[in-house]
Write an enzyme that holds these catalytic residues in place. Sequence first.
Site, PDB file in Angstrom:
ATOM      1  N   HIS A   1      44.492  42.064  32.007  1.00 53.44           N
ATOM      2  CA  HIS A   1      44.474  40.743  32.647  1.00 53.44           C
ATOM      3  C   HIS A   1      45.375  39.761  31.920  1.00 53.44           C
ATOM      4  O   HIS A   1      45.915  38.839  32.526  1.00 53.44           O
ATOM      5  CB  HIS A   1      43.039  40.222  32.685  1.00 53.44           C
ATOM      6  CG  HIS A   1      42.868  38.921  33.405  1.00 53.44           C
ATOM      7  ND1 HIS A   1      42.784  37.708  32.760  1.00 53.44           N
ATOM      8  CD2 HIS A   1      42.784  38.644  34.739  1.00 53.44           C
ATOM      9  CE1 HIS A   1      42.638  36.749  33.659  1.00 53.44           C
ATOM     10  NE2 HIS A   1      42.641  37.280  34.866  1.00 53.44           N
TER      11      HIS A   1
ATOM     12  N   HIS B   1      37.623  44.871  41.809  1.00 54.44           N
ATOM     13  CA  HIS B   1      38.322  43.897  40.960  1.00 54.44           C
ATOM     14  C   HIS B   1      38.391  44.395  39.509  1.00 54.44           C
ATOM     15  O   HIS B   1      37.367  44.515  38.842  1.00 54.44           O
ATOM     16  CB  HIS B   1      37.557  42.575  41.023  1.00 54.44           C
ATOM     17  CG  HIS B   1      38.180  41.472  40.241  1.00 54.44           C
ATOM     18  ND1 HIS B   1      37.585  40.921  39.124  1.00 54.44           N
ATOM     19  CD2 HIS B   1      39.351  40.807  40.413  1.00 54.44           C
ATOM     20  CE1 HIS B   1      38.355  39.959  38.651  1.00 54.44           C
ATOM     21  NE2 HIS B   1      39.430  39.867  39.410  1.00 54.44           N
TER      22      HIS B   1
HETATM   23  O1  G3P Z   1      43.885  38.672  41.774  1.00 52.77           O
HETATM   24  C1  G3P Z   1      42.747  38.144  42.381  1.00 52.77           C
HETATM   25  C2  G3P Z   1      41.907  37.707  41.278  1.00 52.77           C
HETATM   26  O2  G3P Z   1      41.815  38.813  40.443  1.00 52.77           O
HETATM   27  C3  G3P Z   1      42.570  36.565  40.585  1.00 52.77           C
HETATM   28  O3  G3P Z   1      41.989  36.293  39.437  1.00 52.77           O
HETATM   29  O4  G3P Z   1      42.207  36.025  37.085  1.00 52.77           O
HETATM   30  O5  G3P Z   1      40.887  37.914  37.974  1.00 52.77           O
HETATM   31  O6  G3P Z   1      43.361  37.964  38.100  1.00 52.77           O
HETATM   32  P1  G3P Z   1      42.135  37.120  38.093  1.00 52.77           P
HETATM   33 CA    CA Z   2      43.823  39.810  39.483  1.00 54.14          CA
END
Ligand code: G3P
Ligand code: CA
Length: 336
Positions: free
Chosen positions: A57, A15
């Site tokens: 992000h 992530h």
């Molecule tokens: O894309 C999956 C997850 O990353 C969603 O949350 O806010 O971290 O992009 P975010």
């Molecule tokens: Ca994401």
Amino acid sequence: MAKTFTGSSPIVIGHRGASGYRPEHTLAAYELAIALGADYIEPDLVSTKDGILIARHENEISETTDVASHAEFTNRRTNKIIDGESKIGWFTEDFTLAEIKTLKAKERIPQLRPQNTIYDGKFTIPTLQEIIDLAQMKSAEIGRIIGIYPETKCPTYFKSIGLSLEEPLLATLAANGYQGANAPIFIQSFEVSNLQYLSTKTDLTLVQLLNASGKPYDFFISGDERTYTDLITASGLEEIAKYAQAVGIHKNLLLPKDSTNKLLSPTSLVTDAHAVGLLVHVWTFRNEDFFLPLDFQSNPQGEYELFLNLNIDGVFSDYPDTILAVRDRLIREGIN
Ligand code: G3P
Ligand code: CA
């Protein structure tokens, strides 16, 4: 025995890279995620002024870069409404790629990850192309396909300012050989209409992100009254299955919590999604107690094991090594 939709082991998605260990969305974070064994690396994507997709992000970049300390950009600080929220800061769409490349990344949550601040100021902001180059180079080097899992951030907003994300995304992917339903890529969005549009333009795998509250921003614009809660009903999932192949869900949608941060019983979301042919990937897993339910304080492994036993198809994690150790043990024990 846990059963994913395809019967394969659940995938591990780094992530924003291995963002528990390095400032997020940097090549160093992605490289470490790969070294730790992640199957996919996840860039969130926004656009520069000259239409280049970069990994951030948010389009407001003061939290994750040193832009505030660049005197030459002081006059770019401004106030905008992004997806209905007022934001003050510096925005990627006001910078060319060449200007973005003069900035350095920094740790987003130094209060929780002080050890990562030693990397502040060391890494630049990568483009989608650089991330693909890394994934493909590492795939060849280690003999294991590293997939990419890009997310279009604020697609309605970027379209409104003449910097649509979808065209440069598809062009970049095509130029790099991503083709067809089996290509090692998932394309995700919290919005619906841009995924529906993408489904008419590509066979690449699409993922509808589903949050635990609120609604897709494009629904506000179109006047669609449905919320994410409506999208996880049987009819909502059937609608999603018309244009996407997977859902990326907030973990509370599968295992809700009570007001004391304790987990409740699982919902039927995995069963319901699988029933209409949708894979289920769950976000976001992090090792710090701040992010863990009461049941698993100081025990992120326990949280992973619980989720992996609920037949999910993939996990987004800031700490790919932690989930991989659990996944591999469950595989050895014949559970996943
Ligand atoms: O894309 C999956 C997850 O990353 C969603 O949350 O806010 O971290 O992009 P975010
Ligand atoms: Ca994401």
